[in-house]
Structures are given as C-alpha cells and as structure tokens.
Design an enzyme around this catalytic site. Structure first.
Site, PDB file in Angstrom:
ATOM      1  N   HIS A  37       0.841  -1.203   0.000  1.00  0.00           N
ATOM      2  CA  HIS A  37       0.000   0.000   0.000  1.00  0.00           C
ATOM      3  C   HIS A  37       0.875   1.252   0.000  1.00  0.00           C
ATOM      4  CE1 HIS A  37      -3.014  -2.805   1.992  1.00  0.00           C
ATOM      5  NE2 HIS A  37      -3.704  -2.299   1.005  1.00  0.00           N
ATOM      6  N   GLN A 151     -10.073  -7.075 -10.393  1.00  0.00           N
ATOM      7  CA  GLN A 151     -10.663  -5.896  -9.754  1.00  0.00           C
ATOM      8  C   GLN A 151     -10.235  -4.618 -10.498  1.00  0.00           C
ATOM      9  OE1 GLN A 151     -10.966  -5.016  -5.369  1.00  0.00           O
ATOM     10  NE2 GLN A 151      -9.083  -3.906  -5.755  1.00  0.00           N
TER      11      GLN A 151
HETATM   12  O1  PAF Z   1      -8.674  -3.886  -2.948  1.00  0.00           O
HETATM   13  C1  PAF Z   1      -9.260  -3.498  -1.918  1.00  0.00           C
HETATM   14  O2  PAF Z   1      -8.636  -3.297  -0.874  1.00  0.00           O
HETATM   15  C2  PAF Z   1     -10.757  -3.280  -1.963  1.00  0.00           C
HETATM   16  O3  PAF Z   1     -11.385  -4.196  -2.795  1.00  0.00           O
HETATM   17  C3  PAF Z   1     -11.153  -1.836  -2.351  1.00  0.00           C
HETATM   18  C4  PAF Z   1     -10.732  -1.496  -3.773  1.00  0.00           C
HETATM   19  C5  PAF Z   1     -10.519  -0.845  -1.388  1.00  0.00           C
HETATM   20  C6  PAF Z   1     -12.677  -1.674  -2.265  1.00  0.00           C
HETATM   21  O4  PAF Z   1     -13.144  -1.921  -0.971  1.00  0.00           O
END
Ligand code: PAF
Length: 280
Positions: A37, A151
C-alpha cells in the site's frame, strides 16, 4: 495529514485542493496497510499533487460473513504508517451505506469470470463502494494494484462506462523477498502455510519462463501450476489462462494467441490468496 470520517468534510477538502489548482489522487484500501500500500501511495504522489487514502472494510464485498468478521482492523497503526508517507488526507468513514440502501453499481462481463465465479456479489460490492468513494473524494486519479488484476480491470471498465473524469492507474504487484505477493491476508497465514504459499510465485514464474521459451499450449502452461499448488498443500479455487481483454478463460485444448493473463486463486492454511502473471 488530515483524517476525515465525514463524507461532506472529505469532499470539501478535496474540492478546496482542486479549486487551488492542485490535483488529487485516491488510493482506496481496506486498511491493514503493508509495504505494498505504501508503494501505491508513493506512486500516487508522482501522479497528483495530493494523495488521499481511504480506509474502510467494505461489508458488501465479502461473500462470507466470517471473512468480514476476521478482516484485520488496524486503523491506529495504519495512520502511523501513513504519517511517514506522502499521504495528505485519510478518509476513514465508520459507515458508507445509508440505512435502506438499495442502489448498486454492477459491471457485466468481466465480473463473470475468475473470482466472479466463486465469489457471488463480490464485484458488485467493490464497484459500488469504489463508485461511492469516487463521488465523495472526486479525485483526478485513482490507483489500484495489479495483484487484484480482475478488480483493476473491472474498475477501469466502470470508470470508462460511467464517463467519470478520472484516470485509473495500475500499480505493479509488490512482493515479499521470497516472491509472495503482498496482501493484507498474509498475516493470517501460519508459518507452515506462509512457507507453502511461496509455491504460488514459483509456479507463476515457471509458467512465465515456459511462455518466454515459446510454450503456448493452455494446458501445458497451466497444468504444472495446478500440480505445483496441490503438491505444496494448496487447495485450488481456480488456475486459468484468461483473455486479457474479456477475462474469459481459454479452453485447455487451445493455444495462447493473444495477450492473456495466467491467474490463480488458492487456499493455503484456509487463507484465500490470489496472484497472476501476464502472458504477452
Ligand atoms: O482492494 C481493496 O482493498 C478493496 O477491494 C477496495 C478497492 C478498497 C474496495 O473496498
């Protein structure tokens, strides 16, 4: 670094930044922040003047209530970690859905394959919450990691189809020194499962090496990955080679003739892990 829990205050901050001629990048997260992150935040700081990190464990994207309950909630240490980063504002709402919410954002097609097959409703939850974040923060840029390949692709499609004036940036997967993709779920792996899970990057690297040597058979590329994960004690959810555009899996008797992705989801020690490698 400012911390907002209120949607309206967050929106006001973002609007004032943009009114002053600066750009805003959003890094949506569910907290339990790790090095991956923080690299995303650093990348975001190169893409825009101010970085906002959202932290919210979104209930609507969990297909199992038990997973939602077990998801690590570490706001205090997350804020500490962000203090040393280029993040300028954190949006950490306690609730995002109004009582009686009946509105959902769904993306067809891309969500039907891979994780969409075994996690009903998952992507509807992701697209709905990210759409809400984009409406609150109104960023110029939003960043998503490539570990969650499907995603990222689904969210790009949503932004495009909804004419949102937002640039989506895909960030490379950040890995531990032994190759395991960084994930908030890794802390739930016991030492045996943690060691066994290194079979994932090893198997994907081997498949990529075979592809680089000219192997194009779908079965020839994916079957050794499947065998390696099973041999390491993993339980496979899927091992698929999917078309890079549609994410539709290629049948095992075919050849990879266009850009594709080899994607896996497997359980190690009861923890579901995903990873992928590009085949093009
Ligand atoms: O990847 C994640 O941590 C989650 O799916 C997100 C994009 C923050 C949505 O809750």
């Amino acid at each position: 670094m400012e911390v907002f829990t209120d949607k309206e205050l967050m929106r006001r901050w973002s609007r004032s930044v943009r009114a002053a001629g600066e750009t805003v990048a959003l890094v949506p997260t569910m907290g339990a922040l790790h090095e991956g992150h923080l690299r995303l935040v650093e990348l975001a700081a190169r893409e825009a003047d101010r970085v906002v990190v959202s932290i919210y464990v979104n209930p609507t994207q969990f297909d199992r209530a038990e997973d939602f309950a077990k998801y690590p909630r570490t706001l205090h240490s997350d804020l500490k970690a962000l203090e040393g980063s280029p993040c300028k504002a954190v949006f950490a709402p306690t609730e995002m859905y109004l009582p009686g919410n009946t509105t959902w954002v769904t993306v067809d097609g891309l969500t039907e394959h891979l994780c969409g097959k075994t996690r009903p409703g998952h992507f509807r939850g992701v697209t709905t919450i990210v759409s809400k974040f984009l409406h609150v923060v109104e960023p110029d840029v939003a960043l998503f990691g490539n570990k969650d390949y499907q995603q990222r692709r689904v969210l790009e499609q949503m932004v495009r189809d909804q004419d949102l004036p937002i640039r989506v940036v895909a960030a490379p997967t950040v890995r531990e020194p032994d190759g395991l993709a960084m994930s908030s779920r890794n802390v739930r792996l016991d030492p045996t499962a943690r060691l066994a899970a290194t079979a994932i990057p090893k198997a994907l690297d081997a498949a990529r090496a075979a592809f680089d040597r000219g192997e194009r058979g779908v079965a020839a590329l994916s079957e050794p990955v499947r065998q390696a994960l099973i041999a390491a004690g993993g339980t496979i959810d899927y091992v698929e080679i999917a078309d890079d555009q549609t994410l539709a899996p290629l049948p095992s008797d075919r050849h990879v003739a266009a850009p594709a992705v080899l994607a896996i989801a497997a359980f190690f020690g009861g923890v579901r892990l995903i990873d992928n490698v590009a085949l093009h």
